[in-house]
Scaffold this motif. Structure first.
Motif, PDB file in Angstrom:
ATOM      1  N   ASP A   1      11.467  45.943  41.433  1.00  0.00           N
ATOM      2  CA  ASP A   1      11.616  46.828  42.473  1.00  0.00           C
ATOM      3  C   ASP A   1      12.691  46.444  43.591  1.00  0.00           C
ATOM      4  OD1 ASP A   1       9.840  45.914  44.004  1.00  0.00           O
ATOM      5  OD2 ASP A   1       8.357  47.347  43.897  1.00  0.00           O
ATOM      6  N   GLU A   2      13.267  45.512  43.425  1.00  0.00           N
ATOM      7  CA  GLU A   2      13.987  45.141  44.678  1.00  0.00           C
ATOM      8  C   GLU A   2      15.630  44.665  43.855  1.00  0.00           C
ATOM      9  OE1 GLU A   2      10.418  42.268  46.537  1.00  0.00           O
ATOM     10  OE2 GLU A   2      12.078  41.449  45.618  1.00  0.00           O
TER      11      GLU A   2
ATOM     12  N   ALA B   1      21.580  46.038  52.489  1.00  0.00           N
ATOM     13  CA  ALA B   1      22.280  44.988  51.620  1.00  0.00           C
ATOM     14  C   ALA B   1      21.345  45.146  50.318  1.00  0.00           C
ATOM     15  CB  ALA B   1      22.039  43.734  52.130  1.00  0.00           C
ATOM     16  N   GLY B   2      20.719  46.067  50.085  1.00  0.00           N
ATOM     17  CA  GLY B   2      19.960  46.459  48.534  1.00  0.00           C
ATOM     18  C   GLY B   2      19.097  47.360  48.888  1.00  0.00           C
ATOM     19  N   TRP B   3      18.097  47.747  47.637  1.00  0.00           N
ATOM     20  CA  TRP B   3      16.986  48.687  47.890  1.00  0.00           C
ATOM     21  C   TRP B   3      15.583  48.196  47.309  1.00  0.00           C
ATOM     22  CZ3 TRP B   3      21.932  48.584  45.810  1.00  0.00           C
ATOM     23  CH2 TRP B   3      23.020  49.458  46.297  1.00  0.00           C
ATOM     24  N   HIS B   4      14.756  48.490  47.814  1.00  0.00           N
ATOM     25  CA  HIS B   4      13.338  48.410  47.562  1.00  0.00           C
ATOM     26  C   HIS B   4      12.695  49.824  47.452  1.00  0.00           C
ATOM     27  CE1 HIS B   4       9.038  47.328  48.289  1.00  0.00           C
ATOM     28  NE2 HIS B   4       9.296  47.000  47.272  1.00  0.00           N
ATOM     29  N   CYS B   5      12.426  49.981  46.047  1.00  0.00           N
ATOM     30  CA  CYS B   5      11.906  51.438  45.874  1.00  0.00           C
ATOM     31  C   CYS B   5      10.614  51.108  45.288  1.00  0.00           C
ATOM     32  CB  CYS B   5      12.851  52.191  44.723  1.00  0.00           C
ATOM     33  SG  CYS B   5      12.661  53.835  44.724  1.00  0.00           S
TER      34      CYS B   5
ATOM     35  N   LEU C   1       9.681  54.829  49.131  1.00  0.00           N
ATOM     36  CA  LEU C   1       8.429  54.874  48.597  1.00  0.00           C
ATOM     37  C   LEU C   1       8.478  56.409  47.529  1.00  0.00           C
ATOM     38  CD1 LEU C   1       5.350  54.303  48.470  1.00  0.00           C
ATOM     39  CD2 LEU C   1       4.802  55.812  50.243  1.00  0.00           C
ATOM     40  N   TYR C   2       8.063  56.167  46.096  1.00  0.00           N
ATOM     41  CA  TYR C   2       8.115  56.944  45.271  1.00  0.00           C
ATOM     42  C   TYR C   2       9.345  57.573  44.610  1.00  0.00           C
ATOM     43  CZ  TYR C   2       3.175  57.489  46.970  1.00  0.00           C
ATOM     44  OH  TYR C   2       1.983  57.314  47.492  1.00  0.00           O
TER      45      TYR C   2
END
Length: 512
Positions: free
Chosen positions: A328-329, A424-428, A357-358
């Protein structure tokens, strides 16, 4: 006549002398650190040019597999079979629980090796005015680029993978260095420094130079059922990552048996667009003590992924990049491309990621700063080939830390791509439909307490839908979320935004 000195003047002189001594000491310390940093950068430039044979290493992994020497270049890669053959599906859901027949056309996927080859992409172009410009970050229609700029726009072949001739520019003191004309979002004399690096805390920005030969990037991931995010990762990074190590287990993090979902998708052609860059890592056992202490199981996933996966990678060089993420990263392409193309950055490297989140519609405050990248040399010299050690921040306490610093002549200075305001990125986190969240609840490790999957009411799909609607958490709290807009920079990975209908459940709250 006898002169009398007042005590106050004497004290003032001693104070001035003391301050001057302190200033001299500070200057000496600064000169020492500058000398170490300069030496390190010179080592990297020499190593990139291929003229510093003393820096060749022969890495021996625990399994007995050897990395080849730095001077060798390989273009061949593993020939993945086009015909995957017949599988032995599970009768209930059609998903294989065992690996393909070793004698079949698929072969033993979990034992195959992968030989890294050099990336032939022409990232830089030499212009008529003498500049070496990064194609993607340069305004190719600028009059300053001359005729060769036109050739670059038309796909001309007069390109180079190399760096700007800084030393030549320094020798011609009377001439003004030629500058490329940068597009928005790109910086530096070559227009190859992305904004997320320009606004980072990198301490050596003034010493960055493009490489003659790009590094190879290996991205390691553990996968459970984050398949939509996996597609987004592949489309975000496939053109800059040279190899994806994807690890799957037939056990959940809790220790229960589960089908090999990713293997099923790999065999049915779902990932054909990137399978020439995939190496499948199969974890067929659950670590001892993992059910009693879930953190043992959580750590072991990354340890096995790194040690098994890297033991099957051939031709890796010490200065190649190793990048490990959770599923998820998703790091942004521009930051990874910078690590690939430039010399002069320090290690280890973390990434500031936008927290959600979600779905991307619930944006959490701040960033998640994940320590996730280093060179292959540091991975084995300091972290002993263990990916979980890289994820932690105690590298300076590890036995190989000082030895590695002394051998390479470099200071290990951790820095982060991006900043709290430049993602510099996404954590979902928990970014699934309700049934996917249910599956994550019951599969979760036995260590991150309270384990919400143990409570029947928390597993109820209607309750989960309510959490998605409100942005609430399983403990009954509701976070404070800033307003978001699909058009804001770094809202979500580009592939997700381009495929709005497929990913609508992550881009717009489905229960509003």
């Amino acid at each position: 006549m006898t002169r009398c000195y007042l005590p106050g003047r004497t004290k003032m002189r001693w104070l001035k002398a003391f301050i001057l001594c302190l200033l001299a000491l500070c200057v000496l310390l600064l000169l020492h650190h500058y000398k170490v940093l300069y030496h390190r950068l010179m080592v990297r430039e020499l190593k990139a040019s291929g003229n510093f044979k003393a820096l060749r290493f022969l890495w021996t992994l625990p399994t007995g597999t050897h990395f080849l020497e730095t001077g060798e270049s390989h273009q061949d890669q593993v020939n993945m079979e086009t015909d995957w053959g017949d599988q032995q599906p599970d009768e209930a859901n059609g998903i294989p629980r065992t690996l393909p027949d070793p004698e079949g056309p698929s072969g033993e996927l979990h034992k195959r090796s992968f030989r890294l080859g050099d990336d032939p992409t022409p990232y830089f172009v030499r212009t008529k005015s003498g500049a070496s410009c990064f194609r993607e970050g340069t305004k190719m229609d600028s009059p300053q680029l001359g005729d060769r700029g036109h050739e670059a726009r038309m796909g001309g072949r007069k390109t180079l993978h190399a760096h700007q001739e800084e030393t030549k520019g320094r020798s011609d003191l009377g001439k003004r260095p030629v500058q490329c004309v940068c597009r928005p979002g790109w910086h530096g004399p070559n227009c190859g420094i992305p904004t997320m690096v320009q606004h980072s805390n990198l301490p050596t920005k003034g010493r960055l130079v493009p490489r003659k030969v790009p590094r190879r990037v290996v991205n390691a991931i553990n996968i459970n059922h984050e398949f939509d995010l996996l597609h987004a990762r592949f489309h975000e990074l496939a053109d800059v990552v040279d190899l994806f190590l994807v690890c799957e287990s037939n056990f959940t993090a809790y220790g229960g048996a589960k089908p090999l979902h990713f293997l099923h998708l790999l065999l049915n052609g779902t990932y054909n667009y990137v399978r020439h860059k995939l190496l499948y890592v199969f974890l067929d056992h659950f670590p001892q003590g993992g059910q009693q202490n879930g953190w043992i199981a959580d750590d072991y996933l990354r340890t096995f992924l790194t040690q098994n996966g890297m033991s099957r990678v051939k031709g890796a060089r010490p200065d190649d990049v190793f990048l490990i993420d959770d599923a998820d990263e998703i790091p942004a392409r521009e930051g990874v491309l910078f690590l690939k193309l430039y010399d002069g950055w320090t290690e280890p490297v973390s990434v500031h990621m936008r927290k959600s989140l979600y779905g991307f519609f619930w944006k959490q405050p701040g960033t998640l700063d994940i320590l996730s990248a280093c060179t292959v040399a540091m991975l084995f010299s300091v972290y002993k080939g263990d990916g979980i050690s890289l994820r932690r921040r105690e590298y300076y306490n590890m036995p190989g830390f000082r030895t590695y610093e002394n051998r390479t002549g470099q200071m290990l200075l951790k820095w982060s791509i991006g900043s709290p305001v430049h993602y510099a990125g996404w954590h979902c986190s928990w970014c699934f439909r309700p049934d996917g969240i249910y599956y994550k609840l019951v599969s979760a490790q036995n260590g991150d307490f309270p384990r919400w999957g143990d409570y029947a009411e928390k597993r109820d799909l209607n309750y989960i839908k309510k959490l998605i609607q409100t942005g609430g958490w399983f403990d009954g709290t509701v976070g404070m979320y800033p307003s978001t807009d699909l058009k804001e920079p770094m809202f979500a990975p580009k592939y997700i935004l381009k495929n709005f209908q497929r990913y609508k459940y992550l881009l717009q709250n489905p229960y509003f």
